[in-house]
Design a protein around this motif. Sequence first.
Motif, PDB file in Angstrom:
ATOM      1  N   ARG A 120       0.725  -1.157   0.038  1.00  0.00           N
ATOM      2  CA  ARG A 120       0.125   0.087   0.120  1.00  0.00           C
ATOM      3  C   ARG A 120       0.930   1.084   0.117  1.00  0.00           C
ATOM      4  O   ARG A 120       1.141   1.856   1.137  1.00  0.00           O
ATOM      5  N   ASP A 121       1.247   1.560  -1.282  1.00  0.00           N
ATOM      6  CA  ASP A 121       2.264   2.781  -1.343  1.00  0.00           C
ATOM      7  C   ASP A 121       1.331   3.740  -2.343  1.00  0.00           C
ATOM      8  O   ASP A 121       1.271   3.453  -3.333  1.00  0.00           O
ATOM      9  N   PRO A 122       0.723   4.842  -1.968  1.00  0.00           N
ATOM     10  CA  PRO A 122      -0.021   5.509  -2.774  1.00  0.00           C
ATOM     11  C   PRO A 122       0.670   6.207  -3.931  1.00  0.00           C
ATOM     12  O   PRO A 122       0.276   6.190  -4.944  1.00  0.00           O
ATOM     13  N   PHE A 123       2.038   6.507  -3.813  1.00  0.00           N
ATOM     14  CA  PHE A 123       2.840   6.777  -4.854  1.00  0.00           C
ATOM     15  C   PHE A 123       3.015   5.738  -5.651  1.00  0.00           C
ATOM     16  O   PHE A 123       2.960   6.253  -7.155  1.00  0.00           O
ATOM     17  N   MET A 124       3.319   4.741  -5.459  1.00  0.00           N
ATOM     18  CA  MET A 124       3.338   3.659  -6.680  1.00  0.00           C
ATOM     19  C   MET A 124       2.391   3.279  -7.273  1.00  0.00           C
ATOM     20  O   MET A 124       2.008   2.766  -8.312  1.00  0.00           O
ATOM     21  N   LEU A 125       1.032   3.450  -6.421  1.00  0.00           N
ATOM     22  CA  LEU A 125      -0.310   3.148  -7.071  1.00  0.00           C
ATOM     23  C   LEU A 125      -0.635   3.974  -8.201  1.00  0.00           C
ATOM     24  O   LEU A 125      -1.184   3.709  -9.117  1.00  0.00           O
ATOM     25  N   ALA A 126      -0.219   5.319  -7.876  1.00  0.00           N
ATOM     26  CA  ALA A 126      -0.659   6.410  -8.945  1.00  0.00           C
ATOM     27  C   ALA A 126       0.186   5.964 -10.032  1.00  0.00           C
ATOM     28  O   ALA A 126      -0.217   6.135 -11.262  1.00  0.00           O
ATOM     29  N   HIS A 127       1.519   5.490  -9.908  1.00  0.00           N
ATOM     30  CA  HIS A 127       2.349   5.277 -11.050  1.00  0.00           C
ATOM     31  C   HIS A 127       1.760   4.275 -11.841  1.00  0.00           C
ATOM     32  O   HIS A 127       1.795   4.230 -13.166  1.00  0.00           O
ATOM     33  N   HIS A 128       1.186   3.262 -11.147  1.00  0.00           N
ATOM     34  CA  HIS A 128       0.668   2.049 -11.799  1.00  0.00           C
ATOM     35  C   HIS A 128      -0.644   2.444 -12.468  1.00  0.00           C
ATOM     36  O   HIS A 128      -0.903   1.902 -13.631  1.00  0.00           O
ATOM     37  N   VAL A 129      -1.340   3.254 -11.952  1.00  0.00           N
ATOM     38  CA  VAL A 129      -2.674   3.635 -12.804  1.00  0.00           C
ATOM     39  C   VAL A 129      -2.288   4.427 -13.806  1.00  0.00           C
ATOM     40  O   VAL A 129      -3.119   4.439 -14.934  1.00  0.00           O
ATOM     41  N   GLY A 130      -1.324   5.357 -13.954  1.00  0.00           N
ATOM     42  CA  GLY A 130      -0.758   6.057 -14.948  1.00  0.00           C
ATOM     43  C   GLY A 130      -0.129   5.097 -16.114  1.00  0.00           C
ATOM     44  O   GLY A 130      -0.417   5.521 -17.245  1.00  0.00           O
ATOM     45  N   MET A 131       0.514   4.180 -15.546  1.00  0.00           N
ATOM     46  CA  MET A 131       0.912   3.049 -16.533  1.00  0.00           C
ATOM     47  C   MET A 131      -0.242   2.437 -17.305  1.00  0.00           C
ATOM     48  O   MET A 131      -0.205   2.178 -18.424  1.00  0.00           O
ATOM     49  N   PHE A 132      -1.246   2.082 -16.756  1.00  0.00           N
ATOM     50  CA  PHE A 132      -2.725   1.666 -17.400  1.00  0.00           C
ATOM     51  C   PHE A 132      -3.103   2.512 -18.250  1.00  0.00           C
ATOM     52  O   PHE A 132      -3.431   2.089 -19.323  1.00  0.00           O
TER      53      PHE A 132
END
Length: 291
Positions: A120-132
């Motif tokens: 649960r890392d908000p920064f990495m989550l945002a990164h993966h959403v951006g990748m999608f």
Amino acid sequence: MISDYSPLPPLATQVGLACVIVQVAFTLLFDRRAKILPDGPWTHLAAFTAHKVVTLPAMMMLTYCGVRDWFFFDRDKYAVVTAADRVFGLSNPDDVPLAYGIGAMLMWDIPISILSPPMRDPFMLAHHVGMFLAAYTMSGGFCEGGRMIGYYYAPFYFGVIELSSVPLTYVNVFHPKVVHYHEWTRAEQSNERMASLQRFVKKMNEMARLSFAASFLALRGLYFPYVSFRLCLPDMIAAYKNPPDGVPMWTGYFLVICIALFSCLQAYWGVLVAKQVVKTIRSRENKFHDA
């Protein structure tokens, strides 16, 4: 049959479902309540461990596909000459790395990142959403007729750079924030088999850390910004001066901004990794002099 009802491309849906199924199977295997495996950090972090088991071969597969299609692509055969050719002239709905970036990210990686506490890392989550979102845009999800955008660069962005993710997947398991695994590597093992496994894991972790640092600095810290600012972004800007019918202009703005931000982020992470490498080298030199 399920892919017929999915808003995602068929292959992306299949890849996403495959990751979900394997994730569930390994989570049940590792779960301590099943009592299938000996007690250890893997049984206390079943979903997290299962995610890494799925991720490792996936990153290997993406690396292979990316290297094959990026470094060994026959540019003369497909007459890829102009910026428009590279941005709008190529299409491959069955591209595996791009399908992973869409289906696996949306259906498996992002949900597990939310559900598994160590991830649960908000920064990495945002990164993966951006990748999608970038992958879905490049796959033609917002264009009439599904025209793909910048597929020429997809093998690099969703394949080649994942070479550094292979050792990173292993390294992340033993990061101090993953308390159960980190403490297990430091605890004294009374069982000889566990002690032997612990020694092997620690040696592998050291090798993985070195491999990760070298591959990340080369591919993400240096090569990623080069490909983006020297090749991809100039092509995008030139091609979108006269985009084909059915290609919304906003997709160009989005991809240019997205790729630029990702490139700056990779360069920033590269600086952090380089600092860590220097710190490690100096620490070992000091220990050598003290000895």
